[in-house]
Design a protein around this motif. Structure first.
Motif, PDB file in Angstrom:
ATOM      1  N   UNK A   1       0.854  -1.179   0.000  1.00 41.86           N
ATOM      2  CA  UNK A   1       0.000   0.000   0.000  1.00 41.86           C
ATOM      3  C   UNK A   1       0.895   1.235   0.000  1.00 41.86           C
ATOM      4  N   UNK A   2       0.625   2.183  -0.899  1.00 39.88           N
ATOM      5  CA  UNK A   2       1.469   3.379  -1.022  1.00 39.88           C
ATOM      6  C   UNK A   2       0.587   4.616  -0.931  1.00 39.88           C
ATOM      7  N   UNK A   3       0.935   5.517  -0.013  1.00 42.07           N
ATOM      8  CA  UNK A   3       0.160   6.723   0.196  1.00 42.07           C
ATOM      9  C   UNK A   3       0.857   7.969  -0.305  1.00 42.07           C
ATOM     10  N   UNK A   4       0.207   8.691  -1.231  1.00 39.12           N
ATOM     11  CA  UNK A   4       0.681   9.995  -1.668  1.00 39.12           C
ATOM     12  C   UNK A   4       0.064  11.084  -0.806  1.00 39.12           C
ATOM     13  N   UNK A   5       0.138  12.347  -1.257  1.00 37.00           N
ATOM     14  CA  UNK A   5      -0.341  13.423  -0.396  1.00 37.00           C
ATOM     15  C   UNK A   5      -1.832  13.265  -0.106  1.00 37.00           C
ATOM     16  N   UNK A   6      -2.193  13.543   1.146  1.00 38.19           N
ATOM     17  CA  UNK A   6      -3.558  13.333   1.608  1.00 38.19           C
ATOM     18  C   UNK A   6      -3.779  14.173   2.856  1.00 38.19           C
ATOM     19  N   UNK A   7      -4.990  14.603   3.063  1.00 39.27           N
ATOM     20  CA  UNK A   7      -5.316  15.316   4.295  1.00 39.27           C
ATOM     21  C   UNK A   7      -5.327  14.327   5.459  1.00 39.27           C
ATOM     22  N   UNK A   8      -5.101  14.801   6.691  1.00 37.20           N
ATOM     23  CA  UNK A   8      -5.214  13.898   7.838  1.00 37.20           C
ATOM     24  C   UNK A   8      -6.606  13.268   7.907  1.00 37.20           C
ATOM     25  N   UNK A   9      -6.649  11.976   8.185  1.00 36.06           N
ATOM     26  CA  UNK A   9      -7.913  11.241   8.182  1.00 36.06           C
ATOM     27  C   UNK A   9      -7.809  10.153   9.248  1.00 36.06           C
ATOM     28  N   UNK A  10      -8.538  10.316  10.344  1.00 36.90           N
ATOM     29  CA  UNK A  10      -8.454   9.378  11.464  1.00 36.90           C
ATOM     30  C   UNK A  10      -8.873   7.972  11.058  1.00 36.90           C
ATOM     31  N   UNK A  11      -9.963   7.858  10.293  1.00 41.73           N
ATOM     32  CA  UNK A  11     -10.442   6.545   9.860  1.00 41.73           C
ATOM     33  C   UNK A  11      -9.411   5.858   8.978  1.00 41.73           C
ATOM     34  N   UNK A  12      -8.836   6.599   8.038  1.00 48.70           N
ATOM     35  CA  UNK A  12      -7.816   6.041   7.152  1.00 48.70           C
ATOM     36  C   UNK A  12      -6.608   5.575   7.959  1.00 48.70           C
ATOM     37  N   UNK A  13      -6.154   6.398   8.884  1.00 48.55           N
ATOM     38  CA  UNK A  13      -4.972   6.077   9.681  1.00 48.55           C
ATOM     39  C   UNK A  13      -5.197   4.796  10.495  1.00 48.55           C
ATOM     40  N   UNK A  14      -6.353   4.705  11.142  1.00 48.49           N
ATOM     41  CA  UNK A  14      -6.648   3.553  11.979  1.00 48.49           C
ATOM     42  C   UNK A  14      -6.800   2.282  11.140  1.00 48.49           C
ATOM     43  N   UNK A  15      -7.467   2.403   9.995  1.00 43.85           N
ATOM     44  CA  UNK A  15      -7.701   1.232   9.145  1.00 43.85           C
ATOM     45  C   UNK A  15      -6.404   0.702   8.551  1.00 43.85           C
ATOM     46  N   UNK A  16      -5.545   1.601   8.099  1.00 39.83           N
ATOM     47  CA  UNK A  16      -4.257   1.162   7.561  1.00 39.83           C
ATOM     48  C   UNK A  16      -3.373   0.572   8.658  1.00 39.83           C
ATOM     49  N   UNK A  17      -3.505   1.084   9.883  1.00 37.80           N
ATOM     50  CA  UNK A  17      -2.761   0.509  10.995  1.00 37.80           C
ATOM     51  C   UNK A  17      -3.140  -0.942  11.218  1.00 37.80           C
ATOM     52  N   UNK A  18      -4.433  -1.267  11.092  1.00 42.16           N
ATOM     53  CA  UNK A  18      -4.871  -2.655  11.247  1.00 42.16           C
ATOM     54  C   UNK A  18      -4.371  -3.519  10.088  1.00 42.16           C
TER      55      UNK A  18
END
Length: 564
Positions: free
Chosen positions: A221-238
């Motif tokens: 999974x590769x992330x380019x520029x993006x606004x902060x997103x709590x749901x995205x951060x938590x989901x990718x952490x899992x």
């Protein structure tokens, strides 16, 4: 209270408010005077006045990036709107909903050799979702209905689906200075709402995709520029806890987790061909905007993956690695949340472990190299990145600033941003200033001396808050050109690509009311940094002087430090 007699202006301002606009950046003029009067009488919108339209547009962009909503931008007739083009192009590719409102002469006077009568309608058509042209006549129910409908449509267009700028070209006839008692009409009140049910994966879609991502398949999974997103951060952490999934993210992806590898170039640069081949994924999933890292783009173009999925709201089919197999039109947070909920560990995999072993080795080599180098851009950036406050909003200019930042972990920085939609050097300072006006904490801009000179007019605006801090890397102008292959060996390098002229930064800082600091060594940088960052009643500028040729040589050496 008296306001303008132009009903089209009153309708427009009323609907800006009803659609959630709370910030407008205004450049003064004559033709837009009625609209300025209407805005001045509106307490619900915060007004920022910026004379230079190019700077004004980037300031609006910076505001829009932080407030995560629409920001209006108002100019007068003539060439004014053309100055918006660089910032609006950037906003388009960063999916920021800026509402451009240009005042214009009545259409019958266009191309008639009268003052400021150029073709403004659709002047920004390549970089907005839609252009609207409102006629000068607005004096009966039919014409007021039309203006109301058009403005409602423009706002819905900007804010729905793939967010992006829109352009409203507002024709205004003379006289422009007539005022009347303020009074509401049906057409200033009529708001058209919008309901857009969120896109979710069906059970069959979800089952199919999860099967493709399950072990033993290797997933990157590769992330380019993006606004902060709590749901995205938590989901990718899992997801990153899965043994067959690795998450690479750029500093401006604004996702933070100890399981994410956030120094892509540093990690990939130590891999030889065999190492890259062994880590080539079966499925790569990208989200966010354009990638800064040339290493990851070259890697995945040279070592073709079996499948490439791109996730995000987009009007275009984005195939940057030349291997796209699936376009997923969903917000990244929603997509990865569904995937993370459905994923189950099954077959053992060492894919994630092998990536993290490379990342650890790269970090050790990074630390060893940085500790041994002389004073240079890289050593200065190492000190700066380690001393930034955790709650700051870090703004990076294009050129070497964003590239150096990519080499250092940004895990402890609240937010990082850069104009990477179209990667222009223009407007970086204005963008950072705009962001600082709507962020309660400290905003730190790291820029180069060439980028700073390009947007020096931004220092003249009145809206700069004391919490704005600007670091200028003074390395002889255009340090990036001393590094990249297309220019570094050209005999014309010093005369045509880099800018060596004296940059009177201290005099400019003092003239525009900034506190001024300097550093020309690691010791002086560490000594002055705390004073530079302290709370004050004025914004601050720090000039960091580094040697030009040595800095380029150090950066070249960094990518040759080791290969597995």
């Amino acid at each position: 209270m008296k306001t303008t007699d132009k009903d089209s202006c009153l309708i427009l301002v009323s609907l800006l408010v009803k659609h959630g606009v709370r910030h407008v950046v205004i450049s003064p003029g004559s033709r837009n005077a009625p609209l300025v009067v209407a805005l001045a009488q509106c307490d619900a919108i915060e007004k920022t006045v910026v004379i230079d339209e190019r700077s004004a547009a980037f300031i609006a962009l910076g505001k829009a990036s932080i407030v995560d909503g629409a920001v209006a931008l108002v100019c007068t007739s003539g060439t004014a709107v053309l100055n918006y083009a660089p910032a609006i192009a950037e906003a388009y590719y960063r999916k920021l909903p800026i509402v451009v409102v240009s005042a214009d002469r009545p259409m019958e006077w266009i191309d008639q050799d009268d003052s400021q009568t150029l073709r403004q309608y659709e002047a920004l058509s390549h970089y907005v979702k839609r252009s609207y042209n409102i006629p000068s006549r607005c004096d009966n129910d039919t014409s007021r209905w039309y203006v109301n409908r058009v403005v409602n449509d423009a706002m819905l267009c900007a804010l729905s689906g793939r967010r992006a700028p829109v352009h409203i070209n507002l024709q205004l006839d003379e006289p422009l200075n007539v005022r009347k008692p303020a009074e509401a009409t049906h057409w200033t009140e009529r708001f058209i709402g919008h309901v857009a049910p969120g896109r979710i994966l069906t059970d069959s879609e979800l089952t199919h995709l999860v099967e493709r991502l399950s072990s033993p398949n290797k997933v990157l999974v590769i992330g380019g520029f993006h606004k902060p997103d709590t749901l995205l951060n938590e989901s990718l952490g899992r997801l990153a806890m899965m043994p067959n999934v690795t998450v690479l993210c750029e500093s401006i992806a604004n996702i933070h987790n100890r399981l994410f590898i956030d120094s892509i170039d540093s990690t990939l640069s130590i891999l030889d061909d065999e190492g890259k081949r062994s880590l080539t994924p079966d499925v790569v999933i990208t989200f966010g905007g354009a990638l800064v890292s040339r290493f990851v783009k070259q890697y995945l173009r040279n070592y073709r993956v079996g499948e490439h999925w791109h996730v995000g709201m987009t009007d275009n089919t984005i195939d940057c690695f030349q291997s796209l197999t699936l376009r997923i039109d969903m917000e990244a947070g929603s997509f990865f949340a569904q995937i993370a909920d459905a994923m189950r560990e099954s077959v053992d995999s060492d894919y994630s472990a092998r990536w993290h072993e490379v990342a650890r080795e790269a970090r050790q080599l990074h630390d060893k190299y940085v500790s041994s180098i002389p004073w240079s851009d890289m050593s200065a950036m190492s000190v700066i990145m380690s001393m930034l406050p955790h709650d700051c909003n870090l703004q990076l200019s294009n050129g070497t600033s964003i590239r150096y930042a990519q080499l250092f972990s940004s895990r402890d920085i609240r937010r990082s941003d850069c104009n990477r939609g179209v990667s222009g050097i223009d407007g970086c300072t204005s963008t950072a200033i705009g962001a600082s006006t709507v962020y309660d904490g400290v905003t730190v801009l790291i820029t180069g001396d060439m980028s700073a000179q390009y947007d020096i007019g931004a220092l003249t605006v009145d809206c700069i808050p004391p919490r704005f801090k600007m670091i200028v890397m003074c390395n002889g102008g255009g340090g990036i050109f001393r590094f990249i292959s297309s220019t570094s060996n050209q005999p014309e390098l010093e005369e045509y690509f880099v800018v060596k002229r004296h940059f009177p930064l201290q005099q400019m800082a003092e003239a525009y009311g900034f506190r001024y600091f300097e550093a020309d060594s690691e010791e002086s940088l560490r000594h002055n940094f705390q004073n530079f960052m302290e709370v004050s009643d004025r914004p601050s500028i720090m000039a960091v002087h580094t040697p030009a040729e040595e800095s380029a040589e150090v950066l070249r050496g960094y990518f040759k430090r080791h290969a597995r």
